[in-house]
Design a protein around this motif. Sequence first.
Motif, PDB file in Angstrom:
ATOM      1  N   SER A 146       8.564   6.097  -7.558  1.00  0.00           N
ATOM      2  CA  SER A 146       8.272   6.927  -8.727  1.00  0.00           C
ATOM      3  C   SER A 146       6.815   6.795  -9.135  1.00  0.00           C
ATOM      4  O   SER A 146       6.148   7.788  -9.453  1.00  0.00           O
ATOM      5  N   ARG A 147       6.287   5.571  -9.111  1.00  0.00           N
ATOM      6  CA  ARG A 147       4.886   5.357  -9.488  1.00  0.00           C
ATOM      7  C   ARG A 147       3.932   5.989  -8.481  1.00  0.00           C
ATOM      8  O   ARG A 147       2.781   6.279  -8.807  1.00  0.00           O
ATOM      9  N   ALA A 148       4.416   6.201  -7.252  1.00  0.00           N
ATOM     10  CA  ALA A 148       3.592   6.845  -6.224  1.00  0.00           C
ATOM     11  C   ALA A 148       3.753   8.362  -6.243  1.00  0.00           C
ATOM     12  O   ALA A 148       3.366   9.044  -5.300  1.00  0.00           O
ATOM     13  N   GLY A 149       4.336   8.890  -7.303  1.00  0.00           N
ATOM     14  CA  GLY A 149       4.444  10.341  -7.453  1.00  0.00           C
ATOM     15  C   GLY A 149       5.733  10.935  -6.942  1.00  0.00           C
ATOM     16  O   GLY A 149       5.909  12.153  -6.963  1.00  0.00           O
ATOM     17  N   GLY A 150       6.661  10.094  -6.457  1.00  0.00           N
ATOM     18  CA  GLY A 150       7.926  10.606  -5.950  1.00  0.00           C
ATOM     19  C   GLY A 150       7.811  11.115  -4.526  1.00  0.00           C
ATOM     20  O   GLY A 150       6.717  11.250  -3.971  1.00  0.00           O
ATOM     21  N   ILE A 151       8.954  11.400  -3.918  1.00  0.00           N
ATOM     22  CA  ILE A 151       8.965  11.882  -2.539  1.00  0.00           C
ATOM     23  C   ILE A 151       8.477  13.324  -2.495  1.00  0.00           C
ATOM     24  O   ILE A 151       8.641  14.081  -3.448  1.00  0.00           O
ATOM     25  N   SER A 152       7.872  13.702  -1.372  1.00  0.00           N
ATOM     26  CA  SER A 152       7.323  15.050  -1.241  1.00  0.00           C
ATOM     27  C   SER A 152       8.218  15.979  -0.437  1.00  0.00           C
ATOM     28  O   SER A 152       7.976  17.185  -0.395  1.00  0.00           O
ATOM     29  N   GLY A 153       9.248  15.439   0.214  1.00  0.00           N
ATOM     30  CA  GLY A 153      10.131  16.263   1.036  1.00  0.00           C
ATOM     31  C   GLY A 153      11.518  16.370   0.437  1.00  0.00           C
ATOM     32  O   GLY A 153      11.808  15.796  -0.622  1.00  0.00           O
ATOM     33  N   PRO A 154      12.414  17.095   1.110  1.00  0.00           N
ATOM     34  CA  PRO A 154      13.793  17.220   0.634  1.00  0.00           C
ATOM     35  C   PRO A 154      14.486  15.859   0.609  1.00  0.00           C
ATOM     36  O   PRO A 154      14.331  15.055   1.537  1.00  0.00           O
ATOM     37  N   ALA A 155      15.250  15.612  -0.435  1.00  0.00           N
ATOM     38  CA  ALA A 155      15.914  14.314  -0.584  1.00  0.00           C
ATOM     39  C   ALA A 155      16.882  14.039   0.559  1.00  0.00           C
ATOM     40  O   ALA A 155      17.008  12.900   1.020  1.00  0.00           O
ATOM     41  N   THR A 156      17.570  15.082   1.051  1.00  0.00           N
ATOM     42  CA  THR A 156      18.573  14.885   2.095  1.00  0.00           C
ATOM     43  C   THR A 156      17.953  14.574   3.449  1.00  0.00           C
ATOM     44  O   THR A 156      18.646  14.121   4.357  1.00  0.00           O
ATOM     45  N   GLU A 157      16.647  14.815   3.610  1.00  0.00           N
ATOM     46  CA  GLU A 157      15.985  14.550   4.887  1.00  0.00           C
ATOM     47  C   GLU A 157      15.012  13.378   4.794  1.00  0.00           C
ATOM     48  O   GLU A 157      14.214  13.154   5.704  1.00  0.00           O
ATOM     49  N   THR A 158      15.069  12.634   3.698  1.00  0.00           N
ATOM     50  CA  THR A 158      14.107  11.558   3.469  1.00  0.00           C
ATOM     51  C   THR A 158      14.747  10.201   3.707  1.00  0.00           C
ATOM     52  O   THR A 158      15.856   9.935   3.254  1.00  0.00           O
ATOM     53  N   GLU A 159      14.021   9.344   4.425  1.00  0.00           N
ATOM     54  CA  GLU A 159      14.459   7.976   4.665  1.00  0.00           C
ATOM     55  C   GLU A 159      13.421   7.008   4.115  1.00  0.00           C
ATOM     56  O   GLU A 159      12.220   7.294   4.126  1.00  0.00           O
ATOM     57  N   ILE A 160      13.901   5.862   3.641  1.00  0.00           N
ATOM     58  CA  ILE A 160      13.034   4.847   3.048  1.00  0.00           C
ATOM     59  C   ILE A 160      13.091   3.594   3.921  1.00  0.00           C
ATOM     60  O   ILE A 160      14.170   3.058   4.178  1.00  0.00           O
ATOM     61  N   THR A 161      11.926   3.136   4.365  1.00  0.00           N
ATOM     62  CA  THR A 161      11.836   1.919   5.163  1.00  0.00           C
ATOM     63  C   THR A 161      11.108   0.855   4.354  1.00  0.00           C
ATOM     64  O   THR A 161      10.022   1.109   3.832  1.00  0.00           O
ATOM     65  N   LEU A 162      11.716  -0.315   4.249  1.00  0.00           N
ATOM     66  CA  LEU A 162      11.110  -1.438   3.537  1.00  0.00           C
ATOM     67  C   LEU A 162      10.742  -2.513   4.548  1.00  0.00           C
ATOM     68  O   LEU A 162      11.594  -2.967   5.321  1.00  0.00           O
ATOM     69  N   GLN A 163       9.475  -2.900   4.544  1.00  0.00           N
ATOM     70  CA  GLN A 163       8.996  -3.955   5.437  1.00  0.00           C
ATOM     71  C   GLN A 163       8.586  -5.162   4.605  1.00  0.00           C
ATOM     72  O   GLN A 163       7.768  -5.052   3.688  1.00  0.00           O
ATOM     73  N   ARG A 164       9.167  -6.305   4.943  1.00  0.00           N
ATOM     74  CA  ARG A 164       8.857  -7.551   4.230  1.00  0.00           C
ATOM     75  C   ARG A 164       8.726  -8.661   5.264  1.00  0.00           C
ATOM     76  O   ARG A 164       9.696  -9.001   5.942  1.00  0.00           O
ATOM     77  N   SER A 165       7.522  -9.182   5.396  1.00  0.00           N
ATOM     78  CA  SER A 165       7.234 -10.194   6.421  1.00  0.00           C
ATOM     79  C   SER A 165       7.634  -9.640   7.786  1.00  0.00           C
ATOM     80  O   SER A 165       7.130  -8.611   8.198  1.00  0.00           O
ATOM     81  N   ASN A 166       8.578 -10.293   8.464  1.00  0.00           N
ATOM     82  CA  ASN A 166       8.983  -9.846   9.800  1.00  0.00           C
ATOM     83  C   ASN A 166      10.285  -9.056   9.799  1.00  0.00           C
ATOM     84  O   ASN A 166      10.869  -8.816  10.860  1.00  0.00           O
ATOM     85  N   THR A 167      10.742  -8.655   8.626  1.00  0.00           N
ATOM     86  CA  THR A 167      12.008  -7.926   8.520  1.00  0.00           C
ATOM     87  C   THR A 167      11.760  -6.493   8.072  1.00  0.00           C
ATOM     88  O   THR A 167      10.979  -6.248   7.154  1.00  0.00           O
ATOM     89  N   THR A 168      12.423  -5.560   8.750  1.00  0.00           N
ATOM     90  CA  THR A 168      12.307  -4.141   8.412  1.00  0.00           C
ATOM     91  C   THR A 168      13.697  -3.530   8.351  1.00  0.00           C
ATOM     92  O   THR A 168      14.543  -3.809   9.203  1.00  0.00           O
ATOM     93  N   ALA A 169      13.933  -2.708   7.343  1.00  0.00           N
ATOM     94  CA  ALA A 169      15.228  -2.030   7.209  1.00  0.00           C
ATOM     95  C   ALA A 169      14.991  -0.632   6.661  1.00  0.00           C
ATOM     96  O   ALA A 169      14.035  -0.394   5.916  1.00  0.00           O
ATOM     97  N   THR A 170      15.877   0.285   7.049  1.00  0.00           N
ATOM     98  CA  THR A 170      15.749   1.684   6.649  1.00  0.00           C
ATOM     99  C   THR A 170      17.038   2.149   5.995  1.00  0.00           C
ATOM    100  O   THR A 170      18.136   1.790   6.435  1.00  0.00           O
ATOM    101  N   VAL A 171      16.898   2.949   4.952  1.00  0.00           N
ATOM    102  CA  VAL A 171      18.054   3.489   4.247  1.00  0.00           C
ATOM    103  C   VAL A 171      17.754   4.936   3.874  1.00  0.00           C
ATOM    104  O   VAL A 171      16.594   5.308   3.647  1.00  0.00           O
ATOM    105  N   ALA A 172      18.781   5.767   3.856  1.00  0.00           N
ATOM    106  CA  ALA A 172      18.605   7.153   3.434  1.00  0.00           C
ATOM    107  C   ALA A 172      18.287   7.195   1.941  1.00  0.00           C
ATOM    108  O   ALA A 172      18.841   6.418   1.156  1.00  0.00           O
ATOM    109  N   PHE A 173      17.390   8.082   1.556  1.00  0.00           N
ATOM    110  CA  PHE A 173      17.013   8.189   0.144  1.00  0.00           C
ATOM    111  C   PHE A 173      18.232   8.494  -0.718  1.00  0.00           C
ATOM    112  O   PHE A 173      18.365   7.969  -1.829  1.00  0.00           O
ATOM    113  N   LYS A 174      19.131   9.318  -0.200  1.00  0.00           N
ATOM    114  CA  LYS A 174      20.340   9.663  -0.951  1.00  0.00           C
ATOM    115  C   LYS A 174      21.184   8.419  -1.221  1.00  0.00           C
ATOM    116  O   LYS A 174      21.733   8.256  -2.310  1.00  0.00           O
TER     117      LYS A 174
END
Length: 384
Positions: A191-219
């Motif tokens: 939200s602080r980065a202005g929100g997503i710019s694409g359709p919510a149903t086609e957006t995925e969020i990837t979180l990277q922390r140290s050596n671990t990465t995981a992805t989740v659908a925005f929905k």
Amino acid sequence: MSGCTSLPRSGPDDGAIKSQATLHYTADKKKPLTDYVLIDLTENALTYFPFTRKKGLRDSFGATRKGPPELPLGVGDIVAVSLFESSAGGLFIPSEAGSRAGNFITLPNQTIDRDGTISVPYAGQINAVGQTPAEVQEVIERRLADRAIEPQAVITLVEKKSSQVSVLGDVNQPAKLEMNQAGESVLDMISRAGGISGPATETEITLQRSNTTATVAFKDLVDKPKENIFVYPGDVVYVSRERRTYLAFGASGLNGRIDFEESDLTLAEGVGKAGGLLDARADPGEVYLYRLVDPAILASMGFPVTAKSGAGFPTIIRANMRDPSTFFLAQQFPMLDKDIIYVSNADSVEVTKVLDIVNSVSGGVSGPVVDVAAGRTAGRLLKN
């Protein structure tokens, strides 16, 4: 006939392309171009093709939704140090100052340097990195205890620069953002980065922390609060648009590439988005879905197939829409990105095509003889 060469045409015909080729690698018409498996869509077959879910943020990073992380001081943070004494005449408050409320001085703002320290007069270099303001205050007071009059120290965080989170990708304002001391979740940072710019149903969020990465659908991030975990200093949040499409060919109402526009799409919904089956052309018993399937899945079904490492094996799923129960199965069969739906023409359509050709050749001639000849020609062409 020489005039035929001047008939309108968009390019070279099949004969010209074949005759002028330097080399021609021909396919064996008696064998398929590639091996493939044909599977009828049944209740048993459906069990091998369930909806799959990616491992979420909570499972990958633990239950960090319970509370915000502590944000200790770090390199680059700017702090202010105030030193209090109980009375004048001490180390910092001269005796001529008399008794006044608030016997204190405030040192100029300091940036915690690369060594992780700040400097306090008569207390020396104080290690601050990894410490809370209260812990740094305690060290300063202990070092000044023998020199100042009942010293008290107060550390004020002026600007936090060591606890940053990068938000990148398909957001309206990509940035490296300072974390709030109260704690912020993944959605807070997006939200602080202005929100997503694409359709919510086609957006995925990837979180990277140290050596671990995981992805989740925005929905899923929105619909499942447990997935909206707190971010930690140094995290990278990457927002990407994953456009998922499938192709539709044959006797469907719409041919071409079609967007999913949904987080989950079933075969029944895919056929519906493609305009359904054309009543005048389609054979409801011949609806096919083409897909590259993991050989391990096919092996579990009893097909001993092999494929190149990381590649799927060509597979065709056949759905008989003449059977009313197939609609229930099709509504449970998951579509995947890059699937192909093909709806075959009914046999009667092919007969009609042949008869149209014969009738166009025979012109205005009619009669029983012509009708019989047309029927024989149609039968012969269909057999071929």
